[in-house]
Design a protein around this motif. Structure first.
Motif, PDB file in Angstrom:
ATOM      1  N   HIS A  77       0.839  -1.203   0.000  1.00  0.00           N
ATOM      2  CA  HIS A  77       0.000   0.000   0.000  1.00  0.00           C
ATOM      3  C   HIS A  77       0.875   1.256   0.000  1.00  0.00           C
ATOM      4  O   HIS A  77       1.521   1.574   1.001  1.00  0.00           O
ATOM      5  N   HIS A  79       1.226   5.363  -2.167  1.00  0.00           N
ATOM      6  CA  HIS A  79       0.609   6.330  -3.096  1.00  0.00           C
ATOM      7  C   HIS A  79       1.702   6.998  -3.928  1.00  0.00           C
ATOM      8  O   HIS A  79       2.502   7.778  -3.388  1.00  0.00           O
ATOM      9  N   HIS A 232      -8.940   1.982   1.668  1.00  0.00           N
ATOM     10  CA  HIS A 232      -8.564   2.236   3.064  1.00  0.00           C
ATOM     11  C   HIS A 232      -9.738   1.854   3.955  1.00  0.00           C
ATOM     12  O   HIS A 232     -10.885   2.015   3.547  1.00  0.00           O
ATOM     13  N   HIS A 271      -4.641  -0.298   6.669  1.00  0.00           N
ATOM     14  CA  HIS A 271      -4.806   0.135   8.063  1.00  0.00           C
ATOM     15  C   HIS A 271      -5.612  -0.836   8.921  1.00  0.00           C
ATOM     16  O   HIS A 271      -5.034  -1.619   9.653  1.00  0.00           O
ATOM     17  N   ASP A 322       2.676   3.090   3.009  1.00  0.00           N
ATOM     18  CA  ASP A 322       1.673   4.151   2.899  1.00  0.00           C
ATOM     19  C   ASP A 322       2.282   5.543   2.753  1.00  0.00           C
ATOM     20  O   ASP A 322       1.768   6.525   3.284  1.00  0.00           O
TER      21      ASP A 322
END
Ligand code: GUN
Ligand code: ZN
Length: 432
Positions: A77, A79, A232, A271, A322
């Motif tokens: 995960h 971005h 998420h 998460h 993340d």
């Protein structure tokens, strides 16, 4: 330049052949082969043999003696556009999104920005020891296109998809259900299953999608078997409250996704801090995984993930950076943070459990264990070479370590991308 077809890397080989038990510092799941040759042919691992038994001259030899050779890390995960907001001061999740992240993501509407950002991001991943990733670009179709193209050019295993968000986001960052569906279908047709790429239906999070968009996303998962789903869930208390207000009919935040048909064995949910036992059972039953992101959870003050409860419930857990909520692309940093998060709950995360979750465990949860995550013959040769220690403090700590777990735990805790000596993707050495 075409890479040599056959190559042999010499070093200390470390990977896993099974899942380590919680708390066990001595584990039969660990395969440690000090001073061995790792044999690679046509981009795939084909075997290993002791260092004293040198392969013949048909193998190009790379001597990494005294260094650690591991499968490349898998970041489940992260971005890509958020390299621009990493280390932004002073906010929790919802303010952080509005203040820093959404404005940065607006830039990716431009194809040139998206292409430059994708190249920068993937080169950075490789320079931090990560060879495979599950990635959020932005809402813009061009941002997903650019990421797929850049990963293809690098021969990487990458899972991504255009972000879906049709409400509660600023101008320039919203799509609509019909256009988004057309864009997803087009991207799936062009990229899913091409080389080492796979599509992920990418719901940003429940608050930024209407129920109609969630239903459309669920439909895409049903009508395109083999695609992934990423989103998420239950990261921050204000976010959880907001999701519950927006979807009062759902039993929980996670249940919003389950009701839309978004929870399955190819779902990756970041998460999962504020889950309950029923949620954890739903994760287990569906085969979905939690991408635990400790660096981000600490930085944004989101909370402490209960890994032990997830493990006890039989839910899959992988580890992720993340970025830009997380503050490093290096999975060694994630693992060191994961240890500290567990310590806050009186739990102890072994180096084995941690490293497994960033390699073979993540690969298994993604149904890609035949391709990535270990040094098993047949896997692609995505491997990283690490210095055991960088600098006098780590060198001294290593010198006085008594056993393998102590050594590897010190490496995991003290190391970072400065320890990375070489990265190979599909048997091709990446030039730093
Ligand atoms: N929830 C929705 N979007 C995001 C994001 O970009 N980062 C994190 N950490 N949480 C999110
Ligand atoms: Zn995220």
């Amino acid at each position: 330049m075409t890479p040599p077809s056959r190559l042999a890397l010499r070093g200390d080989l470390l990977d896993f052949t099974a899942t380590p038990d919680w708390g066990a510092t001595a584990s039969a799941a660990v395969r440690y082969r000090p001073d061995h040759w790792l044999l690679i042919d046509a981009g795939r691992i084909v075997g290993a043999q002791p260092g004293a038994q040198a392969p013949d001259a048909s193998w190009a030899q790379f001597d990494h003696r005294g260094q650690l050779i591991l499968p490349g890390f898998i970041d489940t995960h992260v971005h890509s556009p958020q390299l621009d907001v990493i280390a932004s001061y002073g906010t929790e999740l919802l303010d952080w999104l509005n203040t820093y992240t959404f404005p940065a993501e607006q830039r990716y509407a431009d194809a040139g920005e998206a292409a430059a950002g994708a190249a920068r991001f993937l080169d950075a991943l490789l320079a931090h020891g990560t060879t495979s990733a599950v990635v959020f670009p932005t809402v813009h179709k061009v941002s997903a296109d650019a990421l797929f193209a850049a990963a293809q050019a690098r021969g990487m295993r990458l899972i991504t998809g255009k972000v879906l968000m049709d409400r509660h986001a600023p101008d320039g960052l919203r799509d609509d259900v019909a256009q988004a569906e057309r864009d997803c279908v087009d991207l799936i047709q062009r990229w899913h299953g091409t080389d080492r790429l796979a599509y992920a239906v990418t719901v940003r999070f429940a608050p930024t999608s209407t129920p109609e968009q969630l239903a459309m996303a669920g439909g895409l998962c049903q009508s395109h078997p083999g695609v992934y789903m990423q989103t998420h869930v239950a990261e921050n208390r204000d976010e959880v409250r907001w999701a519950r207000e927006l979807f009062p009919e759902a039993r929980s935040y996670l249940d919003v996704y389950a009701r839309a048909g978004l929870l399955n064995e190819r779902s990756v949910l970041a998460h999962g801090i504020w889950l309950d036992d029923a949620d954890r059972a739903a994760l287990r039953d569906s085969g979905a995984q939690i991408a635990h992101s400790p660096s981000s959870n600490l930085f944004l003050g989101s909370g402490l993930f209960d890994w032990r409860a997830a493990e006890a419930a039989g839910a899959a857990v992988s580890v992720a950076t993340d970025v830009g909520g997380g503050t490093s692309l290096c999975q060694l940093k994630s693992l060191a943070d994961a240890y500290k998060v567990q310590a806050m709950a009186g739990q102890r995360l072994t180096a084995w459990k941690a490293l497994h979750a960033a390699t073979r465990g993540a690969a298994q949860a993604l149904h890609l264990a035949d391709e990535i995550g270990s040094l098993e013959p047949g896997c692609m040769a995505d491997v990283c070479v690490w210095d055991w220690a960088a600098g006098p403090v780590a060198q001294r700590r290593l010198a006085v370590a008594h056993d393998l777990h102590e050594k590897v735990f010190a490496w995991m805790t003290l190391g970072d991308e400065r320890n990375l000596a070489a990265t190979y993707v599909a048997g091709r050495r990446i030039q730093a």
